[in-house]
Design a protein around this motif. Structure first.
Motif, PDB file in Angstrom:
ATOM      1  N   ARG A 173      34.149   0.791   2.815  1.00 60.44           N
ATOM      2  CA  ARG A 173      34.861   1.696   1.903  1.00 60.44           C
ATOM      3  C   ARG A 173      34.426   1.381   0.480  1.00 60.44           C
ATOM      4  O   ARG A 173      33.741   0.380   0.250  1.00 60.44           O
ATOM      5  N   HIS A 174      34.843   2.194  -0.468  1.00 58.94           N
ATOM      6  CA  HIS A 174      34.535   1.898  -1.871  1.00 58.94           C
ATOM      7  C   HIS A 174      35.415   0.752  -2.365  1.00 58.94           C
ATOM      8  O   HIS A 174      36.609   0.718  -2.050  1.00 58.94           O
ATOM      9  N   VAL A 175      34.811  -0.138  -3.124  1.00 52.94           N
ATOM     10  CA  VAL A 175      35.569  -1.218  -3.772  1.00 52.94           C
ATOM     11  C   VAL A 175      35.759  -0.799  -5.228  1.00 52.94           C
ATOM     12  O   VAL A 175      34.784  -0.453  -5.903  1.00 52.94           O
ATOM     13  N   THR A 176      36.999  -0.777  -5.692  1.00 49.44           N
ATOM     14  CA  THR A 176      37.261  -0.341  -7.072  1.00 49.44           C
ATOM     15  C   THR A 176      37.222  -1.542  -8.016  1.00 49.44           C
ATOM     16  O   THR A 176      37.911  -2.544  -7.788  1.00 49.44           O
ATOM     17  N   LEU A 177      36.390  -1.449  -9.034  1.00 46.60           N
ATOM     18  CA  LEU A 177      36.218  -2.543  -9.993  1.00 46.60           C
ATOM     19  C   LEU A 177      36.627  -2.042 -11.368  1.00 46.60           C
ATOM     20  O   LEU A 177      36.058  -1.068 -11.872  1.00 46.60           O
ATOM     21  N   LEU A 178      37.621  -2.676 -11.956  1.00 48.11           N
ATOM     22  CA  LEU A 178      38.052  -2.253 -13.292  1.00 48.11           C
ATOM     23  C   LEU A 178      37.320  -3.086 -14.343  1.00 48.11           C
ATOM     24  O   LEU A 178      37.283  -4.324 -14.250  1.00 48.11           O
ATOM     25  N   PRO A 179      36.737  -2.432 -15.360  1.00 50.25           N
ATOM     26  CA  PRO A 179      36.004  -3.175 -16.390  1.00 50.25           C
ATOM     27  C   PRO A 179      36.817  -4.328 -16.956  1.00 50.25           C
ATOM     28  O   PRO A 179      36.290  -5.411 -17.202  1.00 50.25           O
TER      29      PRO A 179
END
Ligand SMILES: Cc1cc2nc3c(=O)[nH]c(=O)nc-3n(C[C@H](O)[C@H](O)[C@H](O)COP(=O)(O)O)c2cc1C
Length: 262
Positions: free
Chosen positions: A51-57
Motif C-alpha cells: 500500500r502507499h506509505v504516507t510521509l509527512l515532511p
C-alpha cells in the motif's frame, strides 16, 4: 543578394542535416507502447503488492533524498553565469524545467549552501540578471558533472573541467561550446522559498530565453513545419537526473497520441 545567400546556406544546412540524420546509427530504440492493446477505461494498477506509505515532511529528518529520487527524471541545466566582477561560473542544476514557450522561459532553483550562503550561480544571476542554460548530453557528462564542485567564486569551472567558452549573442555570460543547446536567458522573476522555520533556503529564478543556439548536428529546421524548428533527441543524447548521483540516458522511447490533437 543577402536573401539568396541565406536561402543557399539554409538549403545546404538542410541537405547536410538530412545526410547526417539518414546515415547516423540510431542511438534511441523506438518501442511499442507498454500496453498496445489497452482500451479506454481499462484499469492499470501498480504491479507491486503493498500500500502507499504516507510521509509527512514535518516528520522527516530531510526531504532531500526523497524528493530527488522521487521526482524523476529531471532535465539538467548546466548554468553559465558571470559575476559583476567578471568571473565566469558554471554549475549543474536539476531543480529546473521549461515552463513556457510564449514567452519561452526556464525555471532554475538554487538552494543555499551550508551557513546560508548563496551559490555562485544565484549570486551572479541576481547581480547581472543574465545566465545561459546549457543542456547536458552524454558526450560531455564527466566534464559537465565536474563543475558541481564547491569552487570559490573566482574559479572558472570551465577551465577546471575542460569546457570551452563561446560568446553569447545578446547577454554577457559565455555559453558552453560542448553543449549542443545553449539558451541565453534574462531574469524576469525571482522568488525566495522559506522552510517551516521561516528561513530562506532556496531561491527560484525564471529566465526568459532571448536566444536559442542549436547545433546543426541536432537541429531539424522543419521538424514541426516551416518556421518551427525542433531538436532531434536521438542526436542530442540528453541526460537526466535520477536519485543520488545517478544520471539517466534516453535510450528507448514510444509514442502515444494526444487525444486533443488529430
Ligand atoms: C546533476 C546535478 C544537479 C544539481 N542540481 C542542483 C539544483 O537543482 N539546485 C542546487 O542548488 N544545487 C544543485 N546541484 C549542486 C550544485 O551544482 C553545486 O552546489 C555547485 O557547487 C553550485 O555551484 P555554484 O556555487 O558555482 O553555483 C546539482 C549538482 C548536480 C551534480
Amino acid at each position: 543578394m543577402f536573401e539568396l545567400k541565406t536561402v543557399l546556406a539554409t538549403s545546404a544546412g538542410a541537405f547536410f542535416a538530412f545526410l547526417y540524420f539518414s546515415r547516423r546509427k540510431r542511438h534511441v530504440v523506438k518501442e511499442s507502447p507498454p500496453h498496445p492493446s489497452w482500451k479506454a477505461g481499462e484499469n492499470q494498477p501498480i504491479p507491486y503488492p503493498g500500500r502507499h506509505v504516507t510521509l509527512l515532511p514535518s516528520e522527516l529528518k530531510s526531504c532531500y533524498p526523497l524528493i530527488i529520487s522521487a521526482y524523476v527524471p529531471r532535465p539538467i541545466a548546466l548554468v553559465s553565469s558571470k559575476s559583476a566582477a567578471g568571473h565566469v561560473n558554471v554549475a549543474p542544476y536539476s531543480y529546473t524545467g521549461a515552463i513556457s514557450h510564449d514567452p519561452p522561459a526556464i525555471v532554475v532553483s538554487c538552494c543555499r549552501k551550508a551557513g546560508d550562503v548563496m551559490k555562485d550561480t544565484l549570486a551572479n544571476i541576481l547581480d547581472t540578471k543574465e545566465f545561459v542554460v546549457n543542456i547536458m548530453s552524454e558526450w560531455y557528462a564527466e566534464s559537465a558533472n565536474h563543475t558541481c564542485g564547491n569552487f570559490p567564486p573566482e574559479v572558472n569551472e570551465m577551465d577546471v573541467a575542460g569546457l570551452t567558452p563561446l560568446p553569447s549573442k545578446i547577454i554577457s555570460p559565455p555559453r558552453v561550446a560542448e553543449s549542443a543547446l545553449n539558451f541565453e536567458c534574462r531574469l524576469i522573476h525571482q522568488y525566495d522559498m522559506k522552510n517551516a522555520q521561516g528561513k530562506v533556503t532556496t531561491t527560484v529564478v525564471i529566465g526568459e530565453i532571448v536566444a536559442f543556439h542549436v547545433h546543426e548536428g541536432v537541429l531539424e529546421m522543419n521538424g514541426a513545419g516551416e518556421g518551427k524548428p525542433t531538436v532531434n533527441f536521438d542526436a542530442l543524447k540528453p541526460l537526466s537526473r535520477l536519485g543520488g548521483c545517478t544520471y539517466g540516458r534516453t535510450t528507448a522511447v514510444f509514442d502515444l497520441p494526444r487525444l486533443d490533437r488529430a
